[in-house]
Design a protein around this motif. Structure first.
Motif, PDB file in Angstrom:
ATOM      1  N   LEU A  98       0.507  -1.227  -0.489  1.00 42.58           N
ATOM      2  CA  LEU A  98      -0.007  -0.323   0.370  1.00 42.58           C
ATOM      3  C   LEU A  98       0.793   1.453   0.168  1.00 42.58           C
ATOM      4  O   LEU A  98       0.341   2.264  -1.014  1.00 42.58           O
ATOM      5  N   ARG A 114      -3.942  -0.769  -6.005  1.00 38.71           N
ATOM      6  CA  ARG A 114      -4.140  -0.360  -4.399  1.00 38.71           C
ATOM      7  C   ARG A 114      -5.762  -0.512  -4.550  1.00 38.71           C
ATOM      8  O   ARG A 114      -6.297  -0.453  -3.504  1.00 38.71           O
ATOM      9  N   SER A 115      -6.646  -0.774  -5.444  1.00 43.21           N
ATOM     10  CA  SER A 115      -7.825  -0.926  -4.295  1.00 43.21           C
ATOM     11  C   SER A 115      -7.957  -2.639  -4.293  1.00 43.21           C
ATOM     12  O   SER A 115      -8.847  -2.862  -3.331  1.00 43.21           O
ATOM     13  N   TYR A 118      -6.359  -2.683  -0.694  1.00 45.42           N
ATOM     14  CA  TYR A 118      -7.563  -1.862   0.442  1.00 45.42           C
ATOM     15  C   TYR A 118      -8.899  -3.320   0.307  1.00 45.42           C
ATOM     16  O   TYR A 118      -8.656  -3.653   1.373  1.00 45.42           O
ATOM     17  N   ASP A 144     -10.592  -3.099   3.550  1.00 46.08           N
ATOM     18  CA  ASP A 144     -11.338  -1.667   3.208  1.00 46.08           C
ATOM     19  C   ASP A 144     -11.775  -1.790   2.178  1.00 46.08           C
ATOM     20  O   ASP A 144     -11.886  -0.899   0.912  1.00 46.08           O
ATOM     21  N   LYS A 151     -12.840   2.124   0.497  1.00 46.68           N
ATOM     22  CA  LYS A 151     -11.730   2.949  -0.320  1.00 46.68           C
ATOM     23  C   LYS A 151     -10.894   1.827  -1.846  1.00 46.68           C
ATOM     24  O   LYS A 151     -10.869   2.442  -2.329  1.00 46.68           O
ATOM     25  N   ALA A 152     -11.026   1.053  -1.236  1.00 44.91           N
ATOM     26  CA  ALA A 152     -11.091  -0.285  -2.813  1.00 44.91           C
ATOM     27  C   ALA A 152     -12.098   0.184  -4.203  1.00 44.91           C
ATOM     28  O   ALA A 152     -11.834   0.460  -5.290  1.00 44.91           O
ATOM     29  N   ASP A 175     -11.369   3.677  -5.030  1.00 50.46           N
ATOM     30  CA  ASP A 175     -10.079   3.806  -6.239  1.00 50.46           C
ATOM     31  C   ASP A 175     -10.991   3.202  -8.114  1.00 50.46           C
ATOM     32  O   ASP A 175     -10.454   3.624  -8.954  1.00 50.46           O
TER      33      ASP A 175
END
Length: 254
Positions: free
Chosen positions: A38, A58-59, A62, A67, A70-71, A74
């Protein structure tokens, strides 16, 4: 003589650094070091906040960190840049699934499956989301049945009230409704001419309005004959097309 240093394109240098950071983070993901991964993706997106590869990666990170909100953010940012990006579509479907929004998740899994039917990940996504929806419906079936009964009862009461109000309609109003069904658009003309014949100037039938009154009466009689003809030919519920039915001679002025 010393060689001149070639100028480095800043954009190419940035792209190279982003790729290097993402590759390092991919390696961290493989060994389940999601926190370090991350950090690398964050650094890459600091260089370019709309880099699709970094956003999608990054998705995924997450999601593995638990999480999904947040995923989802993104994935949606990546889709805003490229609405057909297949990885971003998959990540959005996955994020929605883990957020419990199964219907929307299923929609995006189906979208990906239509675009790339050879990818088993979308087929599995459709299956698991459908199972989740079925399980959710099963748990709340009793609640839904009660709600359905209440809704049906309410609609039944409204329908009965409507039927009672209809039965109280006057004969004049019922006749007007039947005329509208039988004459269609011509009913407006018939009502206008009937009201016109009640006008005080026409009732006096002086020389200036006598011809108008005669024409209006002819037209009303003609429309009444048409209405009676259609009443005999078909039910009142059928809306006739006057162009397709046998026509009597029209009034001279019509």
């Amino acid at each position: 003589m010393p060689r001149k240093k070639s100028k480095v394109d800043p954009f190419e240098e940035m792209e190279t650094n982003i790729k290097l950071l993402c590759d390092q983070s991919h390696n961290h993901m493989k060994v389940r070091e999601y926190g370090r991964a991350l950090t690398g993706y964050n650094q890459a997106l600091e260089l370019n906040a709309i880099d699709i590869n970094a956003l999608v990666s990054r998705s995924k990170c997450y999601l593995l960190l638990g999480d999904p909100s947040k995923a989802l953010k993104d994935a949606e940012t990546a889709l805003a840049e490229d609405k057909n990006n297949i990885r971003a579509i998959y990540q959005k479907a996955e994020a929605l699934y883990f957020l419990g929004q199964f219907e929307q998740s299923l929609m995006f899994f189906h979208q990906g499956l239509r675009t790339r039917p050879e990818l088993s990940s979308f087929r599995l996504g459709v299956q698991k989301t459908q199972e989740a929806i079925e399980n959710t419906i099963g748990k709340s079936s009793a609640r839904n049945m009660a709600a359905t009964r209440n809704e049906f009862s309410t609609k039944y009461k409204v329908l009965k009230k409507s039927q009672i109000n209809t039965s109280k309609l006057s004969n004049v109003e019922m006749e007007r409704r039947n005329a509208r069904k039988l004459l269609g658009e011509l009913c407006v003309d018939k009502e206008y001419l009937e009201n016109l014949l009640k006008h005080p100037d026409l009732v006096r039938a002086d020389t200036s309005t006598e011809s108008i009154s005669t024409y209006a009466k002819e037209a009303v009689d003609f429309l009444k004959k048409r209405q009676e003809f259609w009443r005999q030919q078909r039910p009142c519920t059928a809306l006739p097309n006057y162009k397709d039915t046998p026509q009597e001679p029209l009034p001279v002025w019509f």
